[in-house]
Design an enzyme around this catalytic site. Structure first.
Site, PDB file in Angstrom:
ATOM      1  N   LYS A  17       0.835  -1.212   0.000  1.00 12.69           N
ATOM      2  CA  LYS A  17       0.000   0.000   0.000  1.00 12.69           C
ATOM      3  C   LYS A  17       0.869   1.262   0.000  1.00 12.69           C
ATOM      4  O   LYS A  17       0.651   2.175  -0.784  1.00 12.69           O
ATOM      5  CB  LYS A  17      -0.921   0.020   1.245  1.00 12.69           C
ATOM      6  N   ARG A  21      -9.441   0.643   9.066  1.00 10.89           N
ATOM      7  CA  ARG A  21      -8.920  -0.663   9.468  1.00 10.89           C
ATOM      8  C   ARG A  21      -9.958  -1.485  10.221  1.00 10.89           C
ATOM      9  O   ARG A  21      -9.664  -2.601  10.635  1.00 10.89           O
ATOM     10  CB  ARG A  21      -7.718  -0.449  10.365  1.00 10.89           C
ATOM     11  N   ARG A  72      11.865  -4.943   4.982  1.00  7.43           N
ATOM     12  CA  ARG A  72      11.524  -3.550   4.645  1.00  7.43           C
ATOM     13  C   ARG A  72      12.417  -2.554   5.390  1.00  7.43           C
ATOM     14  O   ARG A  72      12.683  -2.708   6.568  1.00  7.43           O
ATOM     15  CB  ARG A  72      10.064  -3.292   5.019  1.00  7.43           C
ATOM     16  N   ARG A 131      14.742   1.068  10.167  1.00  7.15           N
ATOM     17  CA  ARG A 131      13.755  -0.011  10.123  1.00  7.15           C
ATOM     18  C   ARG A 131      12.715   0.242  11.200  1.00  7.15           C
ATOM     19  O   ARG A 131      13.039   0.794  12.248  1.00  7.15           O
ATOM     20  CB  ARG A 131      14.426  -1.371  10.365  1.00  7.15           C
ATOM     21  N   ARG A 149       0.068  -8.523  13.845  1.00  6.33           N
ATOM     22  CA  ARG A 149      -0.545  -7.556  12.924  1.00  6.33           C
ATOM     23  C   ARG A 149      -1.391  -8.273  11.875  1.00  6.33           C
ATOM     24  O   ARG A 149      -2.437  -7.790  11.459  1.00  6.33           O
ATOM     25  CB  ARG A 149       0.540  -6.709  12.250  1.00  6.33           C
TER      26      ARG A 149
END
Ligand code: ADP
Ligand code: AMP
Length: 217
Positions: A13, A88, A127, A160, A172
């Site tokens: 996203k 969410r 990531r 990070r 999550r």
């Protein structure tokens, strides 16, 4: 043009929202980024957000709805916005519909990035981002052109997220399954939901999103 990008953590996203922001001249509104700014500022909300984010849980709906309502009324959203990480929960989705109607606008596109769950941990654990400009990278899938140097601003420091570790990612993903995935049927019933294959290459995903946004998808 008011857009929502939906999908689990690591779906792409943020990566895609940044590209659409540049292409369409409308801002990416990432509630995760807003909360991380609150954490850095050390505000009361930030202190609560830190605990909740570290646990991989969700912040209270009322607080998030207020945060977005304030944000979408700012000048830079006059031509629209790209929501990334909001709504969410179904309660957030309902509050968003109500708020947009009250403000005399509505949603133009709700697009789900569909990804295999097995790919997500690898994406999230790899990531990282430029510490100066925030540009996003990945250890394997999106390396800077010159090793250790940001493509956009030339900085050599990277960061990070503390919640991008395997244990928090599992929590999550559970929050996504239990609390966020029920949003999909909510938008499907309104015939506004479209899907894009989020497992494709980053460039291909952008191409598919643009087809939809340009009215051809
Ligand atoms: P989200 O905002 O949905 O949590 P991100 O956009 O931050 O996800 O993407 C998570 C990680 O996966 C990032 O490091 C990004 O570089 C990488 N990534 C994003 N899209 C793809 C893709 N289509 N293929 C491979 N890696 C991707
Ligand atoms: P993200 O950057 O979208 O991955 O979000 C990081 C974390 O911020 C999430 O794991 C949640 O703890 C919190 N968060 C972000 N957006 C929301 C939201 N709309 N509602 C509740 N919590 C959120």
């Amino acid at each position: 043009m008011n857009i929502i990008l939906l999908g689990p953590p690591g779906a792409g996203k943020g990566t895609q929202a940044k590209r659409l922001e540049d292409a369409y001249g409308i801002p990416q509104l990432s509630t995760g980024d807003m909360l991380r700014e609150a954490v850095t500022s050390g505000s009361e909300i930030g202190q609560k957000a830190k605990q909740v984010m570290d646990a991989g849980e969700l912040m209270p709906d009322g607080l998030m709805v207020k945060m977005i309502e304030d944000r979408i009324q700012q000048k830079d959203c006059a031509k629209g916005f790209i929501l990334d990480g909001f709504p969410r929960t179904v309660a957030q989705a309902e509050a968003l519909d109500e708020m947009l109607a009250r403000l005399g606008t509505g949603l133009d596109h709700v697009i789900e990035l569909k990804v295999d769950e097995e790919a997500l941990v690898e994406r999230i654990v790899g990531r990282y981002a430029c510490a100066r400009c925030g540009a996003g990278y990945h250890d394997m899938f999106q390396k800077p052109k010159v090793d250790g140097v940001c493509d956009y601003c030339g900085a050599t420091q990277f960061k990070r997220r503390p919640d991008d570790n395997e244990e928090t990612v599992r929590a999550r993903m559970e929050a996504y399954r239990d609390q966020t995935a029920p949003i999909l049927p909510y938008y499907k019933e309104k015939s506004i939901l479209k899907q894009v294959d989020g497992m494709a290459d980053i460039d291909e995903v952008t191409t598919e999103l643009k087809k939809i946004l340009n009215g051809g998808g």
